[in-house]
Design a protein around this motif. Sequence first.
Motif, PDB file in Angstrom:
ATOM      1  N   TYR A  41       0.834  -1.208   0.000  1.00  9.43           N
ATOM      2  CA  TYR A  41       0.000   0.000   0.000  1.00  9.43           C
ATOM      3  C   TYR A  41       0.867   1.256   0.000  1.00  9.43           C
ATOM      4  CZ  TYR A  41      -2.796   3.780   1.840  1.00  9.43           C
ATOM      5  OH  TYR A  41      -3.384   4.996   2.025  1.00  9.43           O
ATOM      6  N   GLU A 150     -19.925   9.384 -17.258  1.00  9.20           N
ATOM      7  CA  GLU A 150     -19.696   9.438 -15.814  1.00  9.20           C
ATOM      8  C   GLU A 150     -18.944   8.202 -15.298  1.00  9.20           C
ATOM      9  OE1 GLU A 150     -21.355  11.694 -12.309  1.00  9.20           O
ATOM     10  OE2 GLU A 150     -21.822  11.940 -14.402  1.00  9.20           O
ATOM     11  N   ASN A 151     -19.263   7.034 -15.873  1.00  5.48           N
ATOM     12  CA  ASN A 151     -18.682   5.786 -15.386  1.00  5.48           C
ATOM     13  C   ASN A 151     -17.230   5.583 -15.798  1.00  5.48           C
ATOM     14  OD1 ASN A 151     -21.011   5.179 -14.123  1.00  5.48           O
ATOM     15  ND2 ASN A 151     -21.685   3.674 -15.620  1.00  5.48           N
ATOM     16  N   ARG A 154     -12.448   1.324 -17.954  1.00  5.64           N
ATOM     17  CA  ARG A 154     -11.615   0.524 -17.048  1.00  5.64           C
ATOM     18  C   ARG A 154     -11.238  -0.796 -17.699  1.00  5.64           C
ATOM     19  NH1 ARG A 154     -16.226   1.434 -16.186  1.00  5.64           N
ATOM     20  NH2 ARG A 154     -17.754  -0.156 -16.505  1.00  5.64           N
ATOM     21  N   TYR A 234      -0.196   7.095 -14.948  1.00  9.26           N
ATOM     22  CA  TYR A 234      -1.348   7.013 -14.050  1.00  9.26           C
ATOM     23  C   TYR A 234      -2.361   6.001 -14.591  1.00  9.26           C
ATOM     24  CZ  TYR A 234      -4.885   8.644 -10.734  1.00  9.26           C
ATOM     25  OH  TYR A 234      -5.812   8.723  -9.716  1.00  9.26           O
ATOM     26  N   ASN A 238      -3.664   2.931 -12.301  1.00  6.79           N
ATOM     27  CA  ASN A 238      -5.043   2.754 -11.832  1.00  6.79           C
ATOM     28  C   ASN A 238      -5.865   1.807 -12.689  1.00  6.79           C
ATOM     29  OD1 ASN A 238      -5.469   4.013  -9.459  1.00  6.79           O
ATOM     30  ND2 ASN A 238      -6.461   5.828 -10.285  1.00  6.79           N
ATOM     31  N   PHE A 240      -7.891   2.619 -14.738  1.00  3.38           N
ATOM     32  CA  PHE A 240      -9.234   3.188 -14.689  1.00  3.38           C
ATOM     33  C   PHE A 240      -9.145   4.677 -14.959  1.00  3.38           C
ATOM     34  CE2 PHE A 240     -12.344   5.550 -12.182  1.00  3.38           C
ATOM     35  CZ  PHE A 240     -13.520   5.001 -12.650  1.00  3.38           C
ATOM     36  N   SER A 242     -11.907   8.238 -15.269  1.00  2.00           N
ATOM     37  CA  SER A 242     -13.257   8.793 -15.303  1.00  2.00           C
ATOM     38  C   SER A 242     -13.113  10.309 -15.347  1.00  2.00           C
ATOM     39  CB  SER A 242     -14.022   8.363 -14.058  1.00  2.00           C
ATOM     40  OG  SER A 242     -13.620   9.136 -12.968  1.00  2.00           O
ATOM     41  N   SER A 244     -13.369  12.513 -13.319  1.00  2.00           N
ATOM     42  CA  SER A 244     -12.710  13.172 -12.182  1.00  2.00           C
ATOM     43  C   SER A 244     -11.203  13.300 -12.408  1.00  2.00           C
ATOM     44  CB  SER A 244     -13.006  12.431 -10.882  1.00  2.00           C
ATOM     45  OG  SER A 244     -12.361  11.205 -10.866  1.00  2.00           O
TER      46      SER A 244
ATOM     47  N   ASN B  82     -15.786  10.221  -5.282  1.00  2.00           N
ATOM     48  CA  ASN B  82     -14.835  10.358  -6.385  1.00  2.00           C
ATOM     49  C   ASN B  82     -14.174   9.007  -6.675  1.00  2.00           C
ATOM     50  OD1 ASN B  82     -12.137  10.581  -7.493  1.00  2.00           O
ATOM     51  ND2 ASN B  82     -12.253  12.777  -7.168  1.00  2.00           N
ATOM     52  N   PRO B  83     -14.218   8.546  -7.936  1.00  2.00           N
ATOM     53  CA  PRO B  83     -13.674   7.221  -8.246  1.00  2.00           C
ATOM     54  C   PRO B  83     -12.178   7.076  -7.971  1.00  2.00           C
ATOM     55  CG  PRO B  83     -14.461   8.321 -10.233  1.00  2.00           C
ATOM     56  CD  PRO B  83     -14.885   9.157  -9.089  1.00  2.00           C
ATOM     57  N   ASP B  84     -11.398   8.131  -8.224  1.00  2.00           N
ATOM     58  CA  ASP B  84      -9.949   8.013  -7.964  1.00  2.00           C
ATOM     59  C   ASP B  84      -9.683   7.830  -6.477  1.00  2.00           C
ATOM     60  OD1 ASP B  84      -8.437   8.681 -10.633  1.00  2.00           O
ATOM     61  OD2 ASP B  84     -10.138  10.036 -10.520  1.00  2.00           O
ATOM     62  N   THR B  85     -10.388   8.631  -5.666  1.00  2.00           N
ATOM     63  CA  THR B  85     -10.253   8.493  -4.217  1.00  2.00           C
ATOM     64  C   THR B  85     -10.723   7.110  -3.777  1.00  2.00           C
ATOM     65  OG1 THR B  85     -10.875  10.813  -4.141  1.00  2.00           O
ATOM     66  CG2 THR B  85     -10.709   9.681  -2.043  1.00  2.00           C
ATOM     67  N   ILE B  87     -10.581   4.247  -5.356  1.00  2.00           N
ATOM     68  CA  ILE B  87      -9.560   3.214  -5.593  1.00  2.00           C
ATOM     69  C   ILE B  87      -8.469   3.323  -4.534  1.00  2.00           C
ATOM     70  CG2 ILE B  87      -7.847   2.288  -7.186  1.00  2.00           C
ATOM     71  CD1 ILE B  87      -9.320   3.288  -9.473  1.00  2.00           C
ATOM     72  N   GLN B  88      -8.075   4.585  -4.270  1.00  2.47           N
ATOM     73  CA  GLN B  88      -7.004   4.793  -3.289  1.00  2.47           C
ATOM     74  C   GLN B  88      -7.407   4.231  -1.924  1.00  2.47           C
ATOM     75  OE1 GLN B  88      -6.011   8.873  -2.221  1.00  2.47           O
ATOM     76  NE2 GLN B  88      -4.073   8.571  -3.253  1.00  2.47           N
ATOM     77  N   LYS B  89      -8.645   4.511  -1.527  1.00  2.69           N
ATOM     78  CA  LYS B  89      -9.110   4.042  -0.222  1.00  2.69           C
ATOM     79  C   LYS B  89      -9.295   2.533  -0.201  1.00  2.69           C
ATOM     80  CE  LYS B  89      -8.760   7.967   1.486  1.00  2.69           C
ATOM     81  NZ  LYS B  89      -9.800   8.911   1.862  1.00  2.69           N
ATOM     82  N   ARG B  91      -7.537   0.448  -1.909  1.00  6.77           N
ATOM     83  CA  ARG B  91      -6.174  -0.053  -1.807  1.00  6.77           C
ATOM     84  C   ARG B  91      -5.697  -0.021  -0.354  1.00  6.77           C
ATOM     85  NH1 ARG B  91      -4.021   3.309  -6.173  1.00  6.77           N
ATOM     86  NH2 ARG B  91      -4.358   1.855  -7.865  1.00  6.77           N
ATOM     87  N   ALA B 108     -22.237   4.963  -8.974  1.00  9.25           N
ATOM     88  CA  ALA B 108     -21.853   3.875  -9.869  1.00  9.25           C
ATOM     89  C   ALA B 108     -20.386   3.959 -10.265  1.00  9.25           C
ATOM     90  CB  ALA B 108     -22.730   3.901 -11.111  1.00  9.25           C
ATOM     91  N   ASN B 109     -19.900   5.172 -10.569  1.00  9.77           N
ATOM     92  CA  ASN B 109     -18.507   5.255 -11.027  1.00  9.77           C
ATOM     93  C   ASN B 109     -17.521   4.857  -9.930  1.00  9.77           C
ATOM     94  OD1 ASN B 109     -18.891   7.567  -9.555  1.00  9.77           O
ATOM     95  ND2 ASN B 109     -18.368   8.989 -11.202  1.00  9.77           N
ATOM     96  N   LEU B 112     -17.696   0.996  -9.804  1.00  8.34           N
ATOM     97  CA  LEU B 112     -17.037   0.371 -10.952  1.00  8.34           C
ATOM     98  C   LEU B 112     -15.526   0.445 -10.801  1.00  8.34           C
ATOM     99  CD1 LEU B 112     -19.369   1.802 -13.715  1.00  8.34           C
ATOM    100  CD2 LEU B 112     -19.057  -0.617 -13.200  1.00  8.34           C
ATOM    101  N   ALA B 113     -15.044   1.563 -10.264  1.00  5.66           N
ATOM    102  CA  ALA B 113     -13.603   1.726 -10.081  1.00  5.66           C
ATOM    103  C   ALA B 113     -13.083   0.700  -9.075  1.00  5.66           C
ATOM    104  CB  ALA B 113     -13.292   3.142  -9.615  1.00  5.66           C
ATOM    105  N   ASN B 116     -13.112  -2.824 -10.435  1.00  4.66           N
ATOM    106  CA  ASN B 116     -11.989  -3.077 -11.333  1.00  4.66           C
ATOM    107  C   ASN B 116     -10.714  -3.373 -10.543  1.00  4.66           C
ATOM    108  OD1 ASN B 116     -10.991  -3.166 -14.034  1.00  4.66           O
ATOM    109  ND2 ASN B 116      -9.859  -1.291 -13.572  1.00  4.66           N
TER     110      ASN B 116
END
Lengths: 322, 418
Positions: A41, A150-151, A154, A234, A238, A240, A242, A244, B82-85, B87-89, B91, B108-109, B112-113, B116
């Motif tokens: 991690y 939005e989704n 991935r 990146y 990841n 993935f 989106s 964001s 937030n999807p990036d956050t 994944i980080q969390k 992990r 949903a996003n 899905l993140a 994955n």
Amino acid sequence: MSNITASPAIGAPRSLSTGAIITALAVITVAALLPLMLSTYHLGLATEVLIFGLLAMSIDILAGFAGRTSLGHGAIFGVSTYVVVYAVMTAGLSPLVACLLGVLAATALGAVFGLLAVRTSGVYFLLLTLALGMIVWGICLRWTQVTGGENGLRGAIRPALLSDYRAFYWMVLAVTAVLSLAIWRFVRSPFGLTLRGIRDSDSRMRSLGYDVSLHLFIGFTVSGLFAGAAGAMYALFNSFVSPSTVAVSQSVEALLMTIAGGVGTLFGAFVGSAAIIALENIASSYTERWQTVLGVTFILIMIFAPEGIVGTIRALVARLKH
Amino acid sequence: MDRRKFLQTSGLTIAAAGFGISPWAARAADAPIKVGVLAPLTGVVASGGKEMVEGVQFFFEKQGNKVAGRPIELVIEDDGSNPDTSIQKARKLVEQGKVDFLIGNLLANTGLAVANYVKGTGTPYFIPIIAADDLTQRDRIKNVIRVAGYSASQFAHPLGDWALKKGYKKIVTVGQDYTFGHEQCGGLAQVFTEGGGQIVQQFWHPLNTADFSPYLGQIANMQVDAVFAMETGADATRFITQYASFGLKGKIPLLGAMNATDQSVIRTLGEECEGIVSAAHFAEGSDNPATAAFVKEYTAKYSKTPSLYGFSMYSGVMWVSKAIETLKGKLDDRSAFIDTVLKTELDNSPLGKTVKLDEYGNPIYDVYIREVKKAPNGKFWNVPVETYPAVSQFWKYDPATYMKQPPYSRNFQGIKKT
């Protein structure tokens, strides 16, 4: 004119001293040994520090050396991420080709941004790049057939060779080290010197016969290339992407990393990125108000160390030497 | 500060919530079961996220924070909407927190993140709120299971059928322009048009639309038999309010996605929401004793009628806990854990009926057609008016054939060509 980001921490260009080489080698060696000490991690966080450090460094090319603060780099970074994920998952290309395409796309986008933004400086430059970034975000959000809306997109895109988290970290470290050296070399080249001249006074540079717009355009494009390289890594990290990733908050965060590390210090980008990523992950374990903690930290940095962490340390070292 | 309070009262060692490394290297039989909860505690859907955490805490507190003799240790992380956050969390919870399983996420996003990510690690990941159809259909991941959740189009299918039975011929849909909206509208549109109905028009609007008058003005003159509104959160509140103030309430029947009349929305509304019909597995106004008891207890504890978020997470952890009981607390064999969850039938949930999962990890429910009515306390709630038994995510279609058609999107709504 546009000296809002001019940093006093930068003196005249120095040649590469032995001290600097030893420091750089020591830092890289320590960084290369990290996988032997850290958990998966924490190593993931270290990888992220490197990737975002490179992004922050690409912003520093413009902010620290051309006096142009960009709020559109998150979009450039994210477009590369999008292209890489799309190229591997939908177009079925190999990850290496996909990464090259991603960097290419980011460079092209940087060139477009550059074309539009070079006429401006100061707060107008900031607003224009912000608006351009918003357009990219809007496209990624609404062009559902390609971007997944939005989704997002991935899939497993990391090549088998890099599936091990250590191998991946070493790859990122190697790429980042080479690219940082390239950036360092770039800003110290005669071209970089011209950029600095523009930062200090573009009217003077113009009257000396320099093509200010062209220099800024090339500067922006090159900066886009490095942001794109960070974005491609990146994507591999990841698997993935989106909207964001291309959002304004991404640009802001990267800029804050540059500022926290110290605008114009170049390598401060990594310190800033490490500080912010560590803070985000430590503070969030203790309180759901971690964003407040982040905000307060920034205010404190701005008040007590406006030159950023590295900038302040440099100033202290310089004072001790005298 | 709900979380802090919980940490204090739970009396559990929470060292792992810190940055330190878990001291329990070897897992004794009575070592805690670590549950990683991902919920949006900040960002656009933070209020839903808080109710998700409440649902989890409520269940485990009632169990004395023990399942199969092992104490439960909750590690709650904010996914920041937030999807990036996310994944980080995820992990962090998996690699550092060494959680036994992950549960949660709302958008949903973000789901899905995380899905994955866990595809690579094999960590069991339960999604009582994430409705993205394909997670239990075309892009199924075995260790991602929708315990106590539902796929987006699952309840829209029976609602389309009910609209036909009701004699509606023409429907207009208004929906949020993102996958969740496309999937719900598509579910209704496919069943409704295949049964001979007509979708006159479909309006898609961006999330966080403040003013619905452009759509409502047109709808007023369209001479449709009903309007289907696929709205969530603040959009739902605004749509319902504006529908009434346009004078359409009572004139054109309003059908809603289950989220549009969820407690998280209608809690704050008055008579303007009365009479909206939606389809769902859960109806807080049901007279089923198990549901009524749950609603009463939850209301007493949190001073609000439970929403979909609280209910789903409560039932979700209940489902997983039942599987843990079957395994007598042994979670080391992940594939056995996942298989057991897939086989577990939940019989004591607030639904008051036995629920099981289909082969794809999505529950099969008795689906209520619900109508918003006035509750005894003067507020409004959803009351069942009709039941469709044993509705799966595939409705009456053959799963293999169904999955051959493209997923619902803005361009594919399953509308039958006439």
